[in-house]
Design a protein around this motif. Structure first.
Motif, PDB file in Angstrom:
ATOM      1  N   VAL A 161       6.568  -0.514  -3.346  1.00 33.41           N
ATOM      2  CA  VAL A 161       5.564   0.508  -3.064  1.00 33.41           C
ATOM      3  C   VAL A 161       4.477   0.272  -4.109  1.00 33.41           C
ATOM      4  N   ILE A 162       3.223   0.322  -3.676  1.00 32.33           N
ATOM      5  CA  ILE A 162       2.124   0.097  -4.613  1.00 32.33           C
ATOM      6  C   ILE A 162       1.313   1.379  -4.735  1.00 32.33           C
ATOM      7  N   LEU A 163       1.152   1.836  -5.957  1.00 29.65           N
ATOM      8  CA  LEU A 163       0.355   3.041  -6.195  1.00 29.65           C
ATOM      9  C   LEU A 163      -1.029   2.614  -6.667  1.00 29.65           C
ATOM     10  N   GLY A 164      -2.034   3.038  -5.917  1.00 29.86           N
ATOM     11  CA  GLY A 164      -3.413   2.713  -6.272  1.00 29.86           C
ATOM     12  C   GLY A 164      -3.966   1.649  -5.344  1.00 29.86           C
ATOM     13  N   SER A 165      -5.196   1.892  -4.880  1.00 32.23           N
ATOM     14  CA  SER A 165      -5.809   0.934  -3.945  1.00 32.23           C
ATOM     15  C   SER A 165      -6.858   0.095  -4.656  1.00 32.23           C
ATOM     16  N   GLY A 166      -6.632  -0.143  -5.939  1.00 35.63           N
ATOM     17  CA  GLY A 166      -7.520  -1.057  -6.669  1.00 35.63           C
ATOM     18  C   GLY A 166      -7.351  -2.467  -6.129  1.00 35.63           C
ATOM     19  N   ASP A 167      -8.302  -3.339  -6.492  1.00 36.12           N
ATOM     20  CA  ASP A 167      -8.268  -4.705  -5.953  1.00 36.12           C
ATOM     21  C   ASP A 167      -6.985  -5.456  -6.290  1.00 36.12           C
ATOM     22  N   ILE A 168      -6.532  -5.325  -7.531  1.00 36.02           N
ATOM     23  CA  ILE A 168      -5.330  -6.091  -7.907  1.00 36.02           C
ATOM     24  C   ILE A 168      -4.129  -5.606  -7.099  1.00 36.02           C
ATOM     25  N   GLY A 169      -4.062  -4.300  -6.848  1.00 29.59           N
ATOM     26  CA  GLY A 169      -2.951  -3.744  -6.068  1.00 29.59           C
ATOM     27  C   GLY A 169      -2.946  -4.290  -4.651  1.00 29.59           C
ATOM     28  N   MET A 170      -4.107  -4.291  -4.014  1.00 30.72           N
ATOM     29  CA  MET A 170      -4.187  -4.770  -2.627  1.00 30.72           C
ATOM     30  C   MET A 170      -3.921  -6.273  -2.559  1.00 30.72           C
ATOM     31  N   ILE A 171      -4.476  -6.994  -3.533  1.00 26.31           N
ATOM     32  CA  ILE A 171      -4.270  -8.449  -3.558  1.00 26.31           C
ATOM     33  C   ILE A 171      -2.796  -8.778  -3.783  1.00 26.31           C
ATOM     34  N   MET A 172      -2.139  -7.987  -4.610  1.00 25.40           N
ATOM     35  CA  MET A 172      -0.707  -8.202  -4.845  1.00 25.40           C
ATOM     36  C   MET A 172       0.111  -7.853  -3.602  1.00 25.40           C
ATOM     37  N   LYS A 182       8.716  -7.292   1.042  1.00 23.29           N
ATOM     38  CA  LYS A 182       8.233  -6.272   1.967  1.00 23.29           C
ATOM     39  C   LYS A 182       7.455  -5.224   1.165  1.00 23.29           C
ATOM     40  N   VAL A 183       6.210  -5.022   1.541  1.00 21.36           N
ATOM     41  CA  VAL A 183       5.429  -3.967   0.898  1.00 21.36           C
ATOM     42  C   VAL A 183       5.426  -2.771   1.840  1.00 21.36           C
ATOM     43  N   GLU A 184       6.147  -1.738   1.436  1.00 25.45           N
ATOM     44  CA  GLU A 184       6.367  -0.588   2.316  1.00 25.45           C
ATOM     45  C   GLU A 184       5.112   0.262   2.488  1.00 25.45           C
ATOM     46  N   ARG A 185       4.388   0.416   1.407  1.00 26.59           N
ATOM     47  CA  ARG A 185       3.276   1.364   1.459  1.00 26.59           C
ATOM     48  C   ARG A 185       2.332   1.143   0.289  1.00 26.59           C
ATOM     49  N   VAL A 186       1.055   1.390   0.505  1.00 23.54           N
ATOM     50  CA  VAL A 186       0.090   1.485  -0.597  1.00 23.54           C
ATOM     51  C   VAL A 186      -0.426   2.918  -0.590  1.00 23.54           C
ATOM     52  N   LEU A 187      -0.398   3.549  -1.765  1.00 22.67           N
ATOM     53  CA  LEU A 187      -0.805   4.956  -1.866  1.00 22.67           C
ATOM     54  C   LEU A 187      -2.066   5.066  -2.718  1.00 22.67           C
ATOM     55  N   GLU A 188      -2.956   5.950  -2.307  1.00 21.02           N
ATOM     56  CA  GLU A 188      -4.184   6.183  -3.077  1.00 21.02           C
ATOM     57  C   GLU A 188      -4.378   7.690  -3.202  1.00 21.02           C
ATOM     58  N   ILE A 189      -4.507   8.158  -4.435  1.00 22.44           N
ATOM     59  CA  ILE A 189      -4.639   9.608  -4.672  1.00 22.44           C
ATOM     60  C   ILE A 189      -6.005  10.124  -4.219  1.00 22.44           C
ATOM     61  N   LEU A 190      -7.012   9.231  -4.260  1.00 21.65           N
ATOM     62  CA  LEU A 190      -8.373   9.613  -3.852  1.00 21.65           C
ATOM     63  C   LEU A 190      -8.492   9.569  -2.327  1.00 21.65           C
ATOM     64  N   PRO A 191      -9.507  10.231  -1.777  1.00 21.03           N
ATOM     65  CA  PRO A 191      -9.690  10.156  -0.319  1.00 21.03           C
ATOM     66  C   PRO A 191     -10.418   8.884   0.114  1.00 21.03           C
ATOM     67  N   TYR A 192     -10.648   7.970  -0.785  1.00 22.41           N
ATOM     68  CA  TYR A 192     -11.325   6.714  -0.449  1.00 22.41           C
ATOM     69  C   TYR A 192     -10.723   5.558  -1.257  1.00 22.41           C
ATOM     70  N   LEU A 193     -11.095   4.335  -0.861  1.00 22.71           N
ATOM     71  CA  LEU A 193     -10.574   3.118  -1.468  1.00 22.71           C
ATOM     72  C   LEU A 193     -11.106   2.923  -2.903  1.00 22.71           C
ATOM     73  N   SER A 194     -10.243   2.467  -3.823  1.00 16.27           N
ATOM     74  CA  SER A 194     -10.714   2.165  -5.191  1.00 16.27           C
ATOM     75  C   SER A 194     -11.264   0.751  -5.276  1.00 16.27           C
ATOM     76  N   GLY A 195     -10.756  -0.132  -4.434  1.00 15.79           N
ATOM     77  CA  GLY A 195     -11.176  -1.531  -4.497  1.00 15.79           C
ATOM     78  C   GLY A 195     -12.222  -1.843  -3.440  1.00 15.79           C
ATOM     79  N   LEU A 204      -4.537  -5.854   3.364  1.00 16.63           N
ATOM     80  CA  LEU A 204      -3.648  -4.843   3.960  1.00 16.63           C
ATOM     81  C   LEU A 204      -3.694  -4.904   5.480  1.00 16.63           C
ATOM     82  N   GLN A 205      -4.870  -4.748   6.049  1.00 14.59           N
ATOM     83  CA  GLN A 205      -5.004  -4.701   7.508  1.00 14.59           C
ATOM     84  C   GLN A 205      -4.443  -5.961   8.181  1.00 14.59           C
TER      85      GLN A 205
END
Lengths: 425, 122
Positions: A161-172, A182-195, A204-205
């Motif tokens: 599970v990846i917390l944070g939608s920063g670039d390094i998180g998404m790239i990882m 298997k990456v189950e989920r990416v979570l972002e506390i903000l209502p928009y993308l950090s990366g 991701l997509q």
């Protein structure tokens, strides 16, 4: 390589900012440029960023991080930049002395006419965002996992599970998927993308990795190893919304929750930091409030693109080289005045050739031995006499003088040193 | 049948949100692109999506156990998995040169897999 005592420009850190500063400092005319790097090779974090997307702004090419670094490594070495690897800088002083601990040289002390701080940034950790729960193994920052997977060849887990939608998180997320995890989920506390949006698309997509906005980790489960994370939705004040909890079984939690400029050295030397950016206050040449100390890249504020860090590094390198060369000119401006034959000492001991504007310069001297007869006091540059004076006698107990007049200044300016001799006529 | 499709351009870090008007095999219009890269991207992404792929290969006697590699040009998106499997089979010997070809014409894509950096021998 033999380490020099003094360098024009010393750069701390060899990531994109440091290498760009080194290249530009050389091009601007700095003679001795040294890059100090704590890792065993040049390149900084670029070396673990094996994904492409670097160089679009500067080279108009789509390069992986290591290729981008390699270009600057090759260029800086070709320009004669010196490097000190496997070396950690312990302290920088306002007088621009650098104390470091080196694998090869032990404790080293280096003088710099100008310094560029290019230490980059650090990742925020679990403790800094206070995630409640157990403290099992299996919680990593995204960058640490990136180093494991891309450089060391170690997979830090299987189900992420990846917390944070920063670039390094998404790239990882993509990188781990490539390696069979298997990456189950990416979570972002903000209502928009950090990366960057492009990373959402291609990381991701493309691989159907689900991303949830306004969600975060509520609890980490697991005694020895992460067994699951409990997640929940948050409102706009980041308070958990009861009833939205969900348990996601996984063995690893990656954190991509922000970067902080790394300024321990800056703080120690008295560089003023902006509480908003976490980095030094800099002027347009990237000079800090401490004269001769410049800073560039993520150490100043966190960038989205390495290309922009490079551009900032160029500015700092240029500024540092100019500062160093001005200082060097000042240092070589002083012509030493030496005590020669039968002279005990001369004051002043040196003459600043850039300030030869006054009417005359009086040299005061004392002889070593008396000459009870007509004597000559002579000032020469080693080859040619510049001025002489005849006196009736000389005695150590009686100070003598000789004057350099404006008509002598042209000769003084050309001299690399002046010597005063006293001899019988 | 005319349809509208939303795409996010990944040609550069700007990430324009494109609206593409499509009639079967013909793109009638691309909107909201900040530059001409968006036009090429829309054409490519709708009819033959491609991606750059970066990964690593094992290296024997190298300074590190892995050397990063990447596709010199983008490859068809549906082939990513197969290309990765192909790259995983490879183990090369240090020293490795920057831009050295690691796999030539991988799976007949016409694209080489090349080394992203040099890797000295230990």
């Amino acid at each position: 390589m033999l380490l020099k005592n003094t360098y024009d420009v010393v750069i701390i850190g060899s990531g994109p900012g440091g290498l760009a500063a080194a290249v530009e400092a050389k091009k601007e005319g700095a003679q001795d440029v040294l890059v100090i790097e704590r890792d065993v090779e040049l390149g900084g974090i670029l070396l673990q960023c094996i994904h492409n997307g670097f160089g679009l702004e500067i080279f108009n090419e789509d390069l992986p991080g290591p290729s981008y670094a390699q270009r600057y490594i090759d260029e800086s070495l070709a320009l004669g930049v010196e490097t000190l690897l496997d070396t950690i800088v312990l302290e920088v002083t306002p007088g621009r002395k650098i104390y470091a601990s080196s694998k090869k040289y032990g404790f080293v002390e280096i003088n710099a006419r100008a310094i560029v701080l290019a230490m980059g940034c650090r990742e925020r950790t679990r403790a800094m965002i206070r995630i409640p729960g157990m403290r099992p193994a299996g919680v990593f920052t995204a960058g640490t996992a990136q180093r494991f997977v891309n450089v060391e060849g170690i997979m830090p887990g299987n189900k992420f599970v990846i917390l944070g939608s920063g670039d390094i998180g998404m790239i990882m997320a993509r990188r781990l998927t490539f390696e069979g995890a298997k990456v189950e989920r990416v979570l972002e506390i903000l209502p928009y993308l950090s990366g960057l949006t492009r990373n959402y698309v291609q990381c991701l997509q493309d691989f159907d990795i689900p991303l949830q906005f306004q969600h975060t980790v509520k609890f980490i489960h697991g005694k020895k190893r992460v067994e699951a994370v409990e997640i929940a939705a948050v409102d706009e004040n980041w308070n958990f919304i009861p009833g939205t909890e969900e348990l996601i079984p996984c063995d690893t939690l990656l954190l991509s929750v922000g970067l902080i400029p790394e300024n321990e050295l800056s703080r120690k030397v008295g560089v003023e930091l902006d509480p908003i950016t976490g980095g030094p206050y800099v002027d347009e040449s990237r000079q800090t409030n401490v004269p001769g100390i410049f800073a560039a890249g993520n150490v100043v504020h966190v960038y989205d693109l390495a290309d922009w860090v490079t551009l900032a590094g160029y500015e700092a390198g240029k500024g540092a080289a100019k500062f160093a060369m001005a200082l060097r000119a000042k240092e070589t401006a002083h012509i030493p005045v030496n005590a020669g034959k039968n002279v005990h000492h001369v004051v002043p001991q040196s003459i600043n050739k850039y300030v030869l504007e006054q009417d005359e310069i009086e040299l005061q001297l004392r002889v070593l031995k008396p000459i009870e007869d007509r004597s000559v006091i002579e000032v020469h540059d080693g080859n040619h006499q510049i001025v002489r004076r005849v006196v009736r006698y000389v005695r150590p107990g009686e100070m003598n003088t000789i004057k350099l007049k404006p008509r002598h200044f042209a000769d003084v300016e050309k001299a690399s040193s002046l010597t005063v001799d006293v001899s019988p006529r | 049948m005319v349809e509208k499709r939303k795409l996010i351009c990944i040609s550069c870090p700007v990430g324009c949100e494109l609206t593409v008007t499509l009639d079967g095999d013909n793109i009638l219009e691309v909107e909201d692109n900040a530059c001409k890269l968006g036009l090429d991207y829309a054409q490519q992404e709708i009819f033959d999506p491609k991606r750059m792929v970066a990964t690593s290969v094992k290296v024997k006697n190298g300074f590190h156990p892995l050397v990063p590699v990447y596709t010199e040009h983008p490859i068809p998106k549906p082939m990513i998995k197969d290309v990765l499997a192909e790259v995983r089979k490879v183990e090369i010997e240090a020293p490795v040169d920057f831009n050295q070809i690691v796999i030539e014409n991988v799976l007949d894509t016409g694209v080489n897999i090349i080394a992203s950096r040099n890797m000295p021998k230990v």
